[in-house]
Design a protein around this motif. Structure first.
Motif, PDB file in Angstrom:
ATOM      1  N   ARG A  34       0.830  -1.204   0.000  1.00  0.00           N
ATOM      2  CA  ARG A  34       0.000   0.000   0.000  1.00  0.00           C
ATOM      3  C   ARG A  34       0.865   1.255   0.000  1.00  0.00           C
ATOM      4  N   HIS A  35       1.990   1.214   0.709  1.00  0.00           N
ATOM      5  CA  HIS A  35       2.896   2.366   0.730  1.00  0.00           C
ATOM      6  C   HIS A  35       3.449   2.649  -0.654  1.00  0.00           C
ATOM      7  N   ARG A  36       3.800   1.584  -1.366  1.00  0.00           N
ATOM      8  CA  ARG A  36       4.327   1.778  -2.721  1.00  0.00           C
ATOM      9  C   ARG A  36       3.252   2.275  -3.670  1.00  0.00           C
ATOM     10  N   VAL A  37       2.034   1.825  -3.491  1.00  0.00           N
ATOM     11  CA  VAL A  37       0.939   2.305  -4.344  1.00  0.00           C
ATOM     12  C   VAL A  37       0.695   3.790  -4.124  1.00  0.00           C
ATOM     13  N   VAL A  38       0.783   4.236  -2.865  1.00  0.00           N
ATOM     14  CA  VAL A  38       0.608   5.659  -2.566  1.00  0.00           C
ATOM     15  C   VAL A  38       1.716   6.475  -3.222  1.00  0.00           C
ATOM     16  N   LEU A  39       2.964   5.995  -3.126  1.00  0.00           N
ATOM     17  CA  LEU A  39       4.084   6.704  -3.759  1.00  0.00           C
ATOM     18  C   LEU A  39       3.922   6.748  -5.277  1.00  0.00           C
ATOM     19  N   PHE A  40       3.474   5.649  -5.846  1.00  0.00           N
ATOM     20  CA  PHE A  40       3.277   5.614  -7.297  1.00  0.00           C
ATOM     21  C   PHE A  40       2.193   6.608  -7.715  1.00  0.00           C
ATOM     22  N   SER A  41       1.132   6.666  -6.974  1.00  0.00           N
ATOM     23  CA  SER A  41       0.049   7.607  -7.310  1.00  0.00           C
ATOM     24  C   SER A  41       0.498   9.057  -7.166  1.00  0.00           C
ATOM     25  N   ALA A  42       1.267   9.349  -6.110  1.00  0.00           N
ATOM     26  CA  ALA A  42       1.753  10.722  -5.925  1.00  0.00           C
ATOM     27  C   ALA A  42       2.721  11.120  -7.027  1.00  0.00           C
TER      28      ALA A  42
END
Length: 341
Positions: A34-42
Protein backbone atom coordinates in the motif's frame (compact mmCIF):
# COMPACT_ATOMS: atom_id res chain seq x y z
CA UNK A 1 44.33 -21.40 24.70
CA UNK A 2 42.24 -21.21 21.52
CA UNK A 3 43.10 -18.49 19.06
CA UNK A 4 41.02 -17.46 16.04
CA UNK A 5 42.65 -16.45 12.80
CA UNK A 6 41.75 -12.94 11.74
CA UNK A 7 41.00 -12.64 8.05
CA UNK A 8 42.44 -9.73 6.16
CA UNK A 9 40.30 -7.47 4.01
CA UNK A 10 41.49 -9.22 0.84
CA UNK A 11 40.57 -12.64 2.30
CA UNK A 12 37.08 -11.39 3.11
CA UNK A 13 36.68 -10.07 -0.43
CA UNK A 14 37.67 -13.43 -1.94
CA UNK A 15 35.37 -15.22 0.50
CA UNK A 16 32.45 -13.14 -0.78
CA UNK A 17 33.47 -13.88 -4.37
CA UNK A 18 33.04 -17.62 -3.81
CA UNK A 19 29.96 -18.97 -5.51
CA UNK A 20 27.17 -20.08 -3.24
CA UNK A 21 26.23 -23.77 -3.63
CA UNK A 22 22.56 -23.01 -4.21
CA UNK A 23 20.17 -20.10 -4.48
CA UNK A 24 19.95 -18.37 -1.07
CA UNK A 25 16.53 -18.37 0.51
CA UNK A 26 16.79 -14.87 2.01
CA UNK A 27 16.45 -13.00 -1.30
CA UNK A 28 13.80 -10.35 -0.72
CA UNK A 29 11.40 -9.81 -3.61
CA UNK A 30 9.62 -6.42 -3.31
CA UNK A 31 5.85 -6.52 -3.45
CA UNK A 32 3.35 -3.86 -4.45
CA UNK A 33 2.45 -2.76 -0.93
CA UNK A 34 0.00 0.00 0.00
CA UNK A 35 2.90 2.37 0.73
CA UNK A 36 4.33 1.78 -2.72
CA UNK A 37 0.94 2.31 -4.34
CA UNK A 38 0.61 5.66 -2.57
CA UNK A 39 4.08 6.70 -3.76
CA UNK A 40 3.28 5.61 -7.30
CA UNK A 41 0.05 7.61 -7.31
CA UNK A 42 1.75 10.72 -5.93
CA UNK A 43 4.56 10.50 -8.49
CA UNK A 44 2.05 10.04 -11.30
CA UNK A 45 0.17 13.12 -10.13
CA UNK A 46 3.44 15.09 -10.05
CA UNK A 47 4.20 13.86 -13.59
CA UNK A 48 0.83 15.05 -14.86
CA UNK A 49 1.22 18.41 -13.08
CA UNK A 50 4.59 19.07 -14.75
CA UNK A 51 3.18 18.25 -18.18
CA UNK A 52 0.16 20.49 -17.62
CA UNK A 53 2.32 23.37 -16.37
CA UNK A 54 4.45 23.21 -19.51
CA UNK A 55 1.49 22.85 -21.86
CA UNK A 56 -0.24 25.99 -20.54
CA UNK A 57 3.07 27.95 -20.48
CA UNK A 58 2.87 28.67 -16.75
CA UNK A 59 5.52 30.03 -14.39
CA UNK A 60 7.56 26.85 -14.93
CA UNK A 61 8.15 27.76 -18.57
CA UNK A 62 9.22 31.27 -17.56
CA UNK A 63 11.66 29.72 -15.08
CA UNK A 64 13.03 27.56 -17.87
CA UNK A 65 13.82 30.64 -19.96
CA UNK A 66 15.39 32.46 -17.03
CA UNK A 67 17.76 29.58 -16.34
CA UNK A 68 18.59 29.33 -20.03
CA UNK A 69 19.46 33.07 -20.24
CA UNK A 70 21.54 32.72 -17.09
CA UNK A 71 23.80 30.31 -19.00
CA UNK A 72 25.37 28.31 -16.14
CA UNK A 73 28.13 26.95 -18.39
CA UNK A 74 29.39 30.51 -18.77
CA UNK A 75 29.07 31.34 -15.09
CA UNK A 76 31.21 28.39 -13.93
CA UNK A 77 33.41 27.37 -16.84
CA UNK A 78 36.00 25.71 -14.58
CA UNK A 79 33.78 22.66 -14.01
CA UNK A 80 32.74 22.27 -17.63
CA UNK A 81 35.35 19.61 -18.45
CA UNK A 82 34.45 17.49 -15.42
CA UNK A 83 30.71 17.66 -16.06
CA UNK A 84 31.21 16.61 -19.66
CA UNK A 85 32.41 13.24 -18.30
CA UNK A 86 30.01 13.14 -15.37
CA UNK A 87 26.96 13.31 -17.63
CA UNK A 88 27.99 9.91 -19.07
CA UNK A 89 26.53 8.37 -15.90
CA UNK A 90 23.14 9.11 -17.42
CA UNK A 91 23.77 7.68 -20.88
CA UNK A 92 21.94 4.44 -21.48
CA UNK A 93 24.67 2.46 -23.21
CA UNK A 94 27.64 2.79 -20.80
CA UNK A 95 25.53 2.64 -17.64
CA UNK A 96 23.57 -0.40 -18.83
CA UNK A 97 26.81 -2.28 -19.57
CA UNK A 98 28.29 -1.49 -16.14
CA UNK A 99 25.17 -2.38 -14.19
CA UNK A 100 24.52 -5.50 -16.30
CA UNK A 101 28.06 -6.75 -15.56
CA UNK A 102 27.49 -6.41 -11.81
CA UNK A 103 24.03 -7.99 -11.93
CA UNK A 104 25.32 -10.78 -14.16
CA UNK A 105 27.89 -11.69 -11.52
CA UNK A 106 25.14 -11.66 -8.90
CA UNK A 107 22.99 -13.91 -11.07
CA UNK A 108 25.83 -16.41 -11.48
CA UNK A 109 26.69 -16.35 -7.78
CA UNK A 110 23.12 -16.76 -6.53
CA UNK A 111 21.95 -19.20 -9.24
CA UNK A 112 19.10 -16.94 -10.33
CA UNK A 113 18.28 -14.84 -13.38
CA UNK A 114 16.09 -12.37 -11.50
CA UNK A 115 18.65 -9.49 -11.40
CA UNK A 116 19.21 -9.54 -15.16
CA UNK A 117 15.52 -10.03 -15.94
CA UNK A 118 14.55 -7.16 -13.65
CA UNK A 119 17.09 -4.89 -15.34
CA UNK A 120 15.77 -5.87 -18.77
CA UNK A 121 12.18 -5.23 -17.68
CA UNK A 122 13.08 -1.82 -16.25
CA UNK A 123 14.92 -0.77 -19.41
CA UNK A 124 12.03 -1.90 -21.62
CA UNK A 125 9.55 0.07 -19.54
CA UNK A 126 11.85 3.09 -19.61
CA UNK A 127 12.27 3.01 -23.38
CA UNK A 128 8.55 2.54 -23.97
CA UNK A 129 7.26 5.24 -21.62
CA UNK A 130 9.96 7.89 -22.01
CA UNK A 131 10.28 7.34 -25.75
CA UNK A 132 6.54 7.67 -26.27
CA UNK A 133 6.42 10.87 -24.19
CA UNK A 134 9.40 12.39 -26.02
CA UNK A 135 8.05 11.90 -29.51
CA UNK A 136 4.45 12.47 -28.48
CA UNK A 137 5.06 15.97 -27.08
CA UNK A 138 7.92 16.90 -29.44
CA UNK A 139 9.44 19.73 -27.40
CA UNK A 140 12.54 21.53 -28.66
CA UNK A 141 15.60 22.04 -26.48
CA UNK A 142 17.12 25.35 -25.34
CA UNK A 143 19.65 25.42 -28.18
CA UNK A 144 16.90 25.05 -30.80
CA UNK A 145 14.21 27.31 -29.28
CA UNK A 146 12.43 29.53 -31.78
CA UNK A 147 10.16 31.91 -29.81
CA UNK A 148 11.23 33.46 -26.49
CA UNK A 149 8.83 32.60 -23.72
CA UNK A 150 7.05 29.78 -25.58
CA UNK A 151 6.88 26.19 -24.36
CA UNK A 152 8.27 24.88 -27.70
CA UNK A 153 5.86 21.95 -27.64
CA UNK A 154 4.96 19.84 -30.72
CA UNK A 155 7.82 21.25 -32.75
CA UNK A 156 9.47 17.91 -33.64
CA UNK A 157 11.88 17.77 -30.70
CA UNK A 158 12.66 14.87 -28.38
CA UNK A 159 13.92 16.27 -25.07
CA UNK A 160 10.82 16.24 -22.85
CA UNK A 161 11.28 14.43 -20.46
CA UNK A 162 15.04 14.22 -20.00
CA UNK A 163 16.25 10.79 -21.05
CA UNK A 164 19.59 11.17 -19.22
CA UNK A 165 17.83 11.90 -15.94
CA UNK A 166 15.26 9.12 -16.25
CA UNK A 167 17.94 6.63 -17.26
CA UNK A 168 20.11 7.59 -14.28
CA UNK A 169 17.17 7.10 -11.90
CA UNK A 170 16.33 3.66 -13.32
CA UNK A 171 19.81 2.27 -13.97
CA UNK A 172 21.30 3.16 -10.61
CA UNK A 173 18.04 2.76 -8.73
CA UNK A 174 17.73 -0.87 -9.84
CA UNK A 175 20.72 -1.64 -7.63
CA UNK A 176 18.80 -0.43 -4.59
CA UNK A 177 15.69 -2.27 -5.77
CA UNK A 178 17.61 -5.58 -5.92
CA UNK A 179 19.59 -5.07 -2.69
CA UNK A 180 19.65 -8.08 -0.35
CA UNK A 181 19.63 -6.24 2.98
CA UNK A 182 17.79 -3.12 4.24
CA UNK A 183 21.09 -1.41 5.02
CA UNK A 184 22.39 -1.93 1.49
CA UNK A 185 19.06 -0.73 0.11
CA UNK A 186 19.29 2.51 2.07
CA UNK A 187 22.86 3.23 0.99
CA UNK A 188 22.20 2.38 -2.65
CA UNK A 189 19.02 4.47 -2.67
CA UNK A 190 20.95 7.50 -1.43
CA UNK A 191 23.72 6.87 -3.97
CA UNK A 192 21.30 6.56 -6.90
CA UNK A 193 19.45 9.71 -5.79
CA UNK A 194 22.71 11.71 -5.70
CA UNK A 195 23.82 10.42 -9.10
CA UNK A 196 20.48 11.08 -10.80
CA UNK A 197 20.21 14.54 -9.20
CA UNK A 198 23.71 15.39 -10.40
CA UNK A 199 23.07 14.12 -13.91
CA UNK A 200 19.85 16.14 -14.21
CA UNK A 201 21.45 19.37 -13.04
CA UNK A 202 24.43 18.73 -15.32
CA UNK A 203 22.16 18.66 -18.37
CA UNK A 204 20.71 22.02 -17.27
CA UNK A 205 24.25 23.38 -16.79
CA UNK A 206 25.28 22.25 -20.28
CA UNK A 207 22.16 23.80 -21.79
CA UNK A 208 20.87 20.57 -23.36
CA UNK A 209 17.64 20.44 -21.32
CA UNK A 210 15.14 22.76 -19.73
CA UNK A 211 14.69 22.57 -15.98
CA UNK A 212 11.18 21.17 -16.49
CA UNK A 213 12.65 18.38 -18.63
CA UNK A 214 14.76 17.29 -15.67
CA UNK A 215 11.81 17.39 -13.26
CA UNK A 216 9.75 15.22 -15.59
CA UNK A 217 12.72 12.86 -16.11
CA UNK A 218 13.01 12.27 -12.36
CA UNK A 219 9.30 11.49 -12.17
CA UNK A 220 9.42 9.17 -15.21
CA UNK A 221 12.34 7.14 -13.82
CA UNK A 222 10.74 6.88 -10.38
CA UNK A 223 7.48 5.64 -11.90
CA UNK A 224 9.35 2.79 -13.61
CA UNK A 225 11.06 1.73 -10.37
CA UNK A 226 7.83 1.89 -8.38
CA UNK A 227 5.97 -0.20 -10.99
CA UNK A 228 8.53 -3.05 -11.07
CA UNK A 229 6.81 -5.22 -8.38
CA UNK A 230 3.81 -5.57 -10.69
CA UNK A 231 6.09 -7.41 -13.13
CA UNK A 232 7.69 -9.76 -10.59
CA UNK A 233 5.29 -12.69 -11.36
CA UNK A 234 6.12 -12.34 -15.07
CA UNK A 235 9.83 -12.29 -14.23
CA UNK A 236 9.48 -15.45 -12.13
CA UNK A 237 7.66 -17.28 -14.94
CA UNK A 238 10.30 -16.21 -17.44
CA UNK A 239 13.05 -17.47 -15.15
CA UNK A 240 11.35 -20.85 -14.72
CA UNK A 241 10.86 -21.14 -18.47
CA UNK A 242 14.52 -20.41 -19.19
CA UNK A 243 15.71 -22.92 -16.59
CA UNK A 244 13.35 -25.63 -17.86
CA UNK A 245 14.57 -25.03 -21.43
CA UNK A 246 18.16 -25.33 -20.20
CA UNK A 247 17.37 -28.63 -18.46
CA UNK A 248 15.72 -30.05 -21.59
CA UNK A 249 18.71 -29.11 -23.72
CA UNK A 250 21.08 -30.71 -21.23
CA UNK A 251 19.09 -33.95 -21.10
CA UNK A 252 18.89 -34.08 -24.89
CA UNK A 253 22.63 -33.52 -25.16
CA UNK A 254 23.29 -36.26 -22.59
CA UNK A 255 21.02 -38.68 -24.47
CA UNK A 256 22.81 -38.14 -27.80
CA UNK A 257 26.31 -38.26 -26.29
CA UNK A 258 28.31 -41.48 -27.14
CA UNK A 259 28.64 -44.03 -24.33
CA UNK A 260 32.20 -44.89 -23.33
CA UNK A 261 32.87 -48.66 -23.56
CA UNK A 262 35.70 -50.17 -21.45
CA UNK A 263 38.67 -51.55 -23.34
CA UNK A 264 38.38 -55.32 -23.83
CA UNK A 265 34.65 -55.55 -23.10
CA UNK A 266 32.78 -57.71 -25.66
CA UNK A 267 30.19 -55.14 -26.69
CA UNK A 268 28.53 -54.57 -30.02
CA UNK A 269 27.26 -51.11 -30.94
CA UNK A 270 24.00 -51.32 -32.84
CA UNK A 271 22.98 -48.20 -34.82
CA UNK A 272 19.55 -46.76 -34.02
CA UNK A 273 18.15 -47.63 -37.47
CA UNK A 274 19.32 -51.25 -37.22
CA UNK A 275 17.94 -51.50 -33.70
CA UNK A 276 14.57 -50.23 -34.89
CA UNK A 277 14.56 -52.76 -37.72
CA UNK A 278 15.43 -55.57 -35.32
CA UNK A 279 12.53 -54.59 -33.08
CA UNK A 280 10.16 -54.80 -36.05
CA UNK A 281 11.21 -58.30 -37.16
CA UNK A 282 8.56 -60.96 -37.54
CA UNK A 283 8.46 -63.92 -35.11
CA UNK A 284 9.62 -66.24 -37.91
CA UNK A 285 12.77 -64.19 -38.42
CA UNK A 286 13.75 -63.96 -34.76
CA UNK A 287 14.59 -67.72 -34.23
CA UNK A 288 16.78 -67.70 -37.33
CA UNK A 289 18.61 -64.64 -36.08
CA UNK A 290 19.02 -66.30 -32.68
CA UNK A 291 20.44 -69.42 -34.34
CA UNK A 292 22.90 -67.36 -36.35
CA UNK A 293 23.93 -65.54 -33.22
CA UNK A 294 24.52 -68.78 -31.27
CA UNK A 295 27.00 -70.04 -33.87
CA UNK A 296 29.64 -67.51 -33.04
CA UNK A 297 33.31 -67.82 -33.88
CA UNK A 298 35.60 -69.54 -31.51
CA UNK A 299 37.92 -66.62 -31.06
CA UNK A 300 34.98 -64.46 -29.95
CA UNK A 301 33.79 -66.93 -27.33
CA UNK A 302 34.20 -65.36 -23.90
CA UNK A 303 36.14 -67.28 -21.35
CA UNK A 304 39.26 -67.28 -19.18
CA UNK A 305 42.52 -66.78 -21.01
CA UNK A 306 45.00 -69.65 -20.54
CA UNK A 307 48.71 -69.58 -21.39
CA UNK A 308 49.94 -71.40 -24.46
CA UNK A 309 51.58 -74.41 -22.66
CA UNK A 310 48.31 -75.22 -20.87
CA UNK A 311 46.13 -75.23 -23.99
CA UNK A 312 44.82 -78.53 -25.40
CA UNK A 313 46.53 -79.29 -28.74
CA UNK A 314 44.23 -79.33 -31.72
CA UNK A 315 46.14 -82.25 -33.44
CA UNK A 316 47.21 -85.61 -31.94
CA UNK A 317 50.62 -85.89 -30.38
CA UNK A 318 53.17 -87.45 -32.72
CA UNK A 319 54.20 -87.12 -36.31
CA UNK A 320 52.05 -84.99 -38.56
CA UNK A 321 53.08 -87.00 -41.71
CA UNK A 322 50.45 -89.32 -43.21
CA UNK A 323 51.17 -93.07 -42.89
CA UNK A 324 53.00 -94.73 -45.88
CA UNK A 325 53.02 -98.50 -46.48
CA UNK A 326 56.35 -98.61 -48.28
CA UNK A 327 58.20 -96.42 -45.77
CA UNK A 328 60.69 -98.22 -43.56
CA UNK A 329 61.21 -96.94 -40.09
CA UNK A 330 64.54 -95.53 -39.25
CA UNK A 331 67.00 -98.05 -37.78
CA UNK A 332 65.37 -101.07 -39.46
CA UNK A 333 67.02 -103.22 -42.13
CA UNK A 334 66.37 -102.25 -45.67
CA UNK A 335 64.09 -104.60 -47.66
CA UNK A 336 65.40 -103.56 -51.10
CA UNK A 337 67.46 -106.10 -53.10
CA UNK A 338 71.10 -105.31 -53.44
CA UNK A 339 72.06 -104.67 -57.04
CA UNK A 340 75.43 -105.51 -58.48
CA UNK A 341 77.30 -108.58 -59.25
Amino acid sequence: MRTETKLSRLDRVFARLDREPERPAHIDVPRMSRHRVVLFSATLAFYAAIVWAVVISSWLVRLDWQVMFFRPYQQWPQVHAFLDYYVVLGQRGPTAVMVAAWLGWRSWRQHTLRPLLSLGTALLLLNATVGAAKYGMGRLGPHYATVIGSNEMWQGGDIFPSGHTANAVVTWGILAYLASTPRARRWLSALSAVISLGVGLTTVYLGTHWLSDVLLGWAAGLLVLLALPWFEPLTARAEMGIFSLRDRLRSRRAATAPVAIPVGAPATVVPPRVAGAMDQETPSQKPAAAARTSRSHGYLTPGPHTPRPERTPLTPVGSRRPPHTERVPRGAASARPVAGG
